[in-house]
Motif scaffolding. Structure first.
Motif, mmCIF file in Angstrom:
data_model
loop_
_atom_site.group_PDB
_atom_site.id
_atom_site.type_symbol
_atom_site.label_atom_id
_atom_site.label_comp_id
_atom_site.label_asym_id
_atom_site.label_seq_id
_atom_site.Cartn_x
_atom_site.Cartn_y
_atom_site.Cartn_z
ATOM 1 N N THR A 1 -61.799 -2.830 47.884
ATOM 2 C CA THR A 1 -60.950 -2.235 48.931
ATOM 3 C C THR A 1 -60.745 -3.241 50.064
ATOM 4 O O THR A 1 -59.626 -3.398 50.566
ATOM 5 C CB THR A 1 -61.602 -0.944 49.476
ATOM 6 O OG1 THR A 1 -62.387 -0.360 48.448
ATOM 7 C CG2 THR A 1 -60.597 0.053 49.948
ATOM 8 N N GLN A 2 -61.808 -3.919 50.433
ATOM 9 C CA GLN A 2 -61.718 -4.924 51.492
ATOM 10 C C GLN A 2 -60.725 -6.005 51.107
ATOM 11 O O GLN A 2 -59.820 -6.354 51.853
ATOM 12 C CB GLN A 2 -63.100 -5.586 51.690
ATOM 13 C CG GLN A 2 -63.908 -5.238 52.925
ATOM 14 C CD GLN A 2 -63.141 -4.533 54.023
ATOM 15 O OE1 GLN A 2 -63.074 -3.312 54.032
ATOM 16 N NE2 GLN A 2 -62.552 -5.291 54.954
ATOM 17 N N ALA A 3 -60.912 -6.533 49.886
ATOM 18 C CA ALA A 3 -60.067 -7.639 49.420
ATOM 19 C C ALA A 3 -58.606 -7.191 49.311
ATOM 20 O O ALA A 3 -57.691 -7.949 49.655
ATOM 21 C CB ALA A 3 -60.566 -8.145 48.077
ATOM 22 N N ALA A 4 -58.396 -5.960 48.845
ATOM 23 C CA ALA A 4 -57.012 -5.467 48.705
ATOM 24 C C ALA A 4 -56.354 -5.397 50.077
ATOM 25 O O ALA A 4 -55.178 -5.721 50.232
ATOM 26 C CB ALA A 4 -57.005 -4.110 48.028
ATOM 27 N N LYS A 5 -57.151 -4.958 51.089
ATOM 28 C CA LYS A 5 -56.603 -4.844 52.452
ATOM 29 C C LYS A 5 -56.168 -6.200 52.969
ATOM 30 O O LYS A 5 -55.177 -6.343 53.655
ATOM 31 C CB LYS A 5 -57.664 -4.244 53.378
ATOM 32 C CG LYS A 5 -57.598 -2.727 53.434
ATOM 33 C CD LYS A 5 -58.489 -2.190 54.547
ATOM 34 C CE LYS A 5 -58.823 -0.737 54.270
ATOM 35 N NZ LYS A 5 -60.203 -0.407 54.605
ATOM 36 N N SER A 6 -56.968 -7.249 52.632
ATOM 37 C CA SER A 6 -56.637 -8.573 53.159
ATOM 38 C C SER A 6 -55.558 -9.241 52.298
ATOM 39 O O SER A 6 -55.217 -10.409 52.516
ATOM 40 C CB SER A 6 -57.904 -9.439 53.252
ATOM 41 O OG SER A 6 -58.380 -9.646 51.942
ATOM 42 N N GLY A 7 -55.060 -8.521 51.301
ATOM 43 C CA GLY A 7 -53.893 -8.990 50.532
ATOM 44 C C GLY A 7 -54.157 -10.216 49.679
ATOM 45 O O GLY A 7 -53.267 -11.047 49.505
ATOM 46 N N SER A 8 -55.393 -10.359 49.162
ATOM 47 C CA SER A 8 -55.713 -11.592 48.429
ATOM 48 C C SER A 8 -55.589 -11.408 46.907
ATOM 49 O O SER A 8 -56.522 -11.665 46.173
ATOM 50 C CB SER A 8 -57.115 -12.059 48.804
ATOM 51 O OG SER A 8 -57.999 -10.948 48.723
ATOM 52 N N GLY A 9 -54.443 -10.929 46.463
ATOM 53 C CA GLY A 9 -54.195 -10.807 45.020
ATOM 54 C C GLY A 9 -55.140 -9.855 44.320
ATOM 55 O O GLY A 9 -55.482 -10.069 43.154
ATOM 56 N N VAL A 10 -55.571 -8.818 45.044
ATOM 57 C CA VAL A 10 -56.479 -7.839 44.434
ATOM 58 C C VAL A 10 -55.753 -6.499 44.321
ATOM 59 O O VAL A 10 -55.093 -6.058 45.258
ATOM 60 C CB VAL A 10 -57.769 -7.714 45.270
ATOM 61 C CG1 VAL A 10 -58.536 -6.460 44.911
ATOM 62 C CG2 VAL A 10 -58.642 -8.942 45.040
ATOM 63 N N HIS A 11 -55.849 -5.881 43.139
ATOM 64 C CA HIS A 11 -55.134 -4.625 42.898
ATOM 65 C C HIS A 11 -56.153 -3.577 42.495
ATOM 66 O O HIS A 11 -56.655 -3.601 41.367
ATOM 67 C CB HIS A 11 -54.113 -4.812 41.778
ATOM 68 C CG HIS A 11 -53.214 -5.981 41.996
ATOM 69 N ND1 HIS A 11 -51.980 -5.863 42.586
ATOM 70 C CD2 HIS A 11 -53.385 -7.308 41.746
ATOM 71 C CE1 HIS A 11 -51.425 -7.064 42.666
ATOM 72 N NE2 HIS A 11 -52.264 -7.953 42.173
ATOM 73 N N VAL A 12 -56.450 -2.647 43.397
ATOM 74 C CA VAL A 12 -57.474 -1.629 43.091
ATOM 75 C C VAL A 12 -57.033 -0.792 41.901
ATOM 76 O O VAL A 12 -57.831 -0.436 41.029
ATOM 77 C CB VAL A 12 -57.755 -0.740 44.325
ATOM 78 C CG1 VAL A 12 -58.820 0.307 44.008
ATOM 79 C CG2 VAL A 12 -58.209 -1.589 45.499
ATOM 80 N N ASP A 13 -55.709 -0.506 41.811
ATOM 81 C CA ASP A 13 -55.235 0.364 40.717
ATOM 82 C C ASP A 13 -55.521 -0.237 39.342
ATOM 83 O O ASP A 13 -55.704 0.500 38.371
ATOM 84 C CB ASP A 13 -53.748 0.689 40.875
ATOM 85 C CG ASP A 13 -52.875 -0.543 40.786
ATOM 86 O OD1 ASP A 13 -53.160 -1.513 41.506
ATOM 87 O OD2 ASP A 13 -51.922 -0.540 39.987
ATOM 88 N N ALA A 14 -55.580 -1.563 39.255
ATOM 89 C CA ALA A 14 -55.832 -2.190 37.946
ATOM 90 C C ALA A 14 -57.196 -1.794 37.395
ATOM 91 O O ALA A 14 -57.404 -1.763 36.183
ATOM 92 C CB ALA A 14 -55.717 -3.706 38.051
ATOM 93 N N GLY A 15 -58.128 -1.486 38.297
ATOM 94 C CA GLY A 15 -59.481 -1.106 37.849
ATOM 95 C C GLY A 15 -59.732 0.389 37.929
ATOM 96 O O GLY A 15 -60.875 0.840 37.833
#
Ligand code: UCC
Ligand code: FAD
Length: 590
Positions: free
Chosen positions: A509-523
């Protein structure tokens, strides 16, 4: 001689052996965990009454209902669109056993029990879920209209229409009727050709206002189950006088309609065809053309999806019950068969490898069973005087979790159960194949596994902090279990799983917020499965601590031997998504 001539016609000899078939026993008395859970969750006086009702109902399932369900499978519904003279008649023909099953549902109160105001919310929902659980594998899919009937009542009541709106009030009164001849059932028409998951993206049904709340609907509903129902809830887009309609979710409103009028004429509806399905063959599922169907709007304009979500959250619990009841039924039959079938000179039951196979199925089934009763408990609490907003929020999370997890587990488990009968498991006349066929629908309808995993993320972003409530509930269950020393390892594993989930979820969630190519929905699916398995581990621990029985203890230990959490931070990353694409589309010419 006369004997010589007669012997020309002697019956062919087919050997002296006939395999005894598996025997269906009273499913209540056959299921010790169900009884233990009811005893634990219900006040003593309620337990005594309900236990008596379930025992009687279990006998009725064996002596009457199971055969009706079988006949419904054998005498499938059909549609005659035209009569011999070319008149459009849309004559849906269902067998008498299907109608009888629907009457029995009303008589036994399979839906009305859940709304009996004289009984506390918790007790009545637990009784209803227990009854549905016993009924489901013998019900010839009459549980499908029952699920939607329950969902329709819940929706109309939640929207405040009962006792407030004439048509909704009449509908609810009919849907809860215990008179088999007067009781109505409801359908739920959401899916269209363009989309069943993405309902708003798919909905091309238009509503033209006649006056006030009354509209005419025009559209094509692609999957409409239990089409012999009396009413349906459906979605449509209101078109204004200029022909404009709002696109997307915000353009959808919820409508209630009669399927036929009092004279039995379809209400501006044509049944185009019945679906030819892999399973659920007992159930008439139609493609419908709505050509001016009269309907009343029952949500605020544009609040259709939120409105019908009330229905979905009920039908999803019914769906989970069907998944787990199917698992229980195949185990029950396979267990009985293992005492009747001899292989390599011994009964199946005397081969440890066979019993180990059954034991593994038991562990998973008992786990899923506790999760459906957790959802029933929470549903009951939300409708009980003692219910809190925390119960509602937790129920919002548990509903997609139990639906997606039980739906997914039941297909391979029932397939394993079919194998326990060897070749006979594959033979239609035994009635066994339909258990597998009918299981395969449970992960698909009412929201697929992925769509419900995404719904879990939607639940996370609600008003209440659902994630914290989940952690709190697990800790509460573990505290209940904490006093039993044999459960130390189980508790440690559940705690560990919870920590792992917390940490991965927090990081993602943290990484997704900072927009660093992380997609929570993928997991999302890995998150949902982890929640399900942690929850089940904790529920099994609580159950074992309560009963102190060696079987409950063993089941808890074994369930937690497999990893509870399979969630890597990598699941959320663009890097993993790129790799998935490479694997899937290698050599794909397009
Ligand atoms: O398949 C069917 C079978 C019928 C047979 C019955 C068998 C029963 C079992 C029997 C056992 C034998 S009927 C069709 C089932 N179709 C689905 O389940 C649809 C699957 N798709 C989804 O669930 C999607 O997630 C959608 C359609 C709900 C998502 O749509 P959107 O357009 O993306 O929705 P939004 O914008 O996210 O949500 C719109 C509103 C929001 O509220 P507000 O506006 O207040 O923020 C959401 O929070 O709807 C709310 N909402 C929910 N609320 C969405 N989902 C839920 C929910 N589950 N609970 C509460
Ligand atoms: P799709 O939405 O096309 O899904 C196909 C695949 O894509 C699935 O694996 C899905 O998980 C995946 N997918 C979709 N979106 C995403 C995403 N965002 N991320 C990742 N994966 C995704 N509907 C009714 O309204 N009323 C009924 O009475 C009814 N009865 C039915 C009876 C039967 C026997 C069946 C089989 C279906 C019935 N349905 C009914 C329809 C059912 O609800 C839908 O088929 C179901 O919701 C899936 O929608 P779809 O068919 O459009 O599949």
């Amino acid at each position: 001689s006369s004997i010589g001539r007669a012997s020309l016609f002697a019956h062919a000899k087919t050997g002296g052996f006939a395999q005894p078939a598996p025997v269906l026993r009273n499913p209540y008395r056959d299921d010790p965990l169900l009884d233990r859970v009811l005893k634990r969750l219900l006040p003593r006086a309620d337990y005594d009454k309900i236990s008596h009702d379930l025992s009687k109902f279990g006998d009725r399932i064996v002596s009457e209902i199971d055969e009706l369900g079988r006949q419904a499978e054998l005498n499938q519904p059909r549609l005659e669109p035209y009569d011999a003279w070319g008149n459009r008649v849309d004559n849906l023909i269902v067998c008498k056993e299907w109608n009888r099953l629907k009457e029995i549902c009303a008589e036994e109160g399979l839906i009305s029990i859940g709304y009996d105001e004289k009984v506390d919310g918790l007790t009545r929902r637990l009784q209803q879920v227990a009854k549905l659980y016993l009924f489901s594998p013998s019900a010839g899919l009459s549980t499908c209209p029952m699920a939607m009937t329950d969902g329709c009542i819940k929706t109309l009541k939640t929207l405040g229409l009962y006792d407030n709106h004439r048509f909704s009030t009449e509908t609810v009164n009919r849907l809860v009727s215990r008179d088999g001849k007067k009781a109505w059932t409801s359908g739920q028409w959401m899916t269209e050709k363009k989309g069943g998951s993405d309902v708003a993206g798919g909905c091309d049904t238009y509503a033209v206002q006649e006056k006030e709340n009354f509209y005419r609907l025009y559209g094509y509903k692609w999957f409409s189950s239990a089409i012999d129902a009396d009413v349906a809830l459906t979605l449509a887009r209101i078109v204004d006088k200029q022909g404009n309609a709002v696109e997307g979710t915000r353009g959808l409103s919820l409508f209630l309609l009669r399927i036929k009028d009092d004279n039995g004429h379809l209400n501006g509806i044509q049944m185009i065809k019945l679906k030819n399905k892999l399973g659920t063959k007992q159930l008439p599922t139609a493609e419908l053309l709505l050509d001016g169907a009269q309907a009343e709007i029952v949500s605020d304009p544009g609040r259709g999806v939120a409105g019908i979500a009330n229905m979905l959250n009920i039908t999803r619990i019914h769906n989970s019950i069907a998944s787990v009841a199917g698992m229980r039924r195949i185990i029950s039959l396979a267990r009985d068969y293992s005492t009747r079938r001899t292989v390599f000179g011994r009964l199946q039951a005397d081969w440890p490898l066979h019993t180990a196979t059954l034991a593994k199925m038991e562990v998973e089934t008992r786990g899923c069973f506790l999760l459906i009763f957790e959802s029933a408990r929470l549903l009951g609490m939300t409708e009980s005087k003692q219910g809190t907003s925390e119960d509602s929020a937790l129920l919002r999370l548990v509903t997609p979790i139990v639906k997606l997890y039980a739906g997914k587990q039941c297909v391979p488990l029932i397939s394993e159960g079919i194998e326990c009968f060897g070749g006979q498991g594959y033979i239609e006349d035994t009635g066994l194949p339909s258990i597998l066929r009918d299981a395969q629908v449970t992960p698909i309808w009412e929201g697929t596994t992925n769509v419900l995993s995404l719904d879990v993320l939607r639940a996370f972003s609600g008003k209440e902090d659902v994630v914290s409530l989940f952690y709190k509930r697990i800790n509460e269950l573990l505290a209940n279990a904490g006093k039993v020393s044999e459960l130390k390892d189980v508790i440690a594993k559940v705690e560990n799983g919870l920590k792992q989930l917390q940490s991965q979820l927090g990081k993602a969630t943290q990484a997704a917020k900072s927009g660093s190519g992380v997609h929570v929905d993928a997991g999302a699916r890995d998150i949902a499965f982890s929640i399900a398995r942690i929850y089940i581990g904790a529920l099994l621990a609580e159950q074992a601590a309560d009963s102190k029985l060696p079987t409950d203890l063993q089941v808890a230990i074994r369930f937690c031997e497999s990893p509870l959490v399979q969630l890597e931070f990598d699941s959320f990353t663009q890097h993993k998504i790129d790799k998935d694409n490479q694997i899937v589309f290698e050599n794909y010419a397009g």
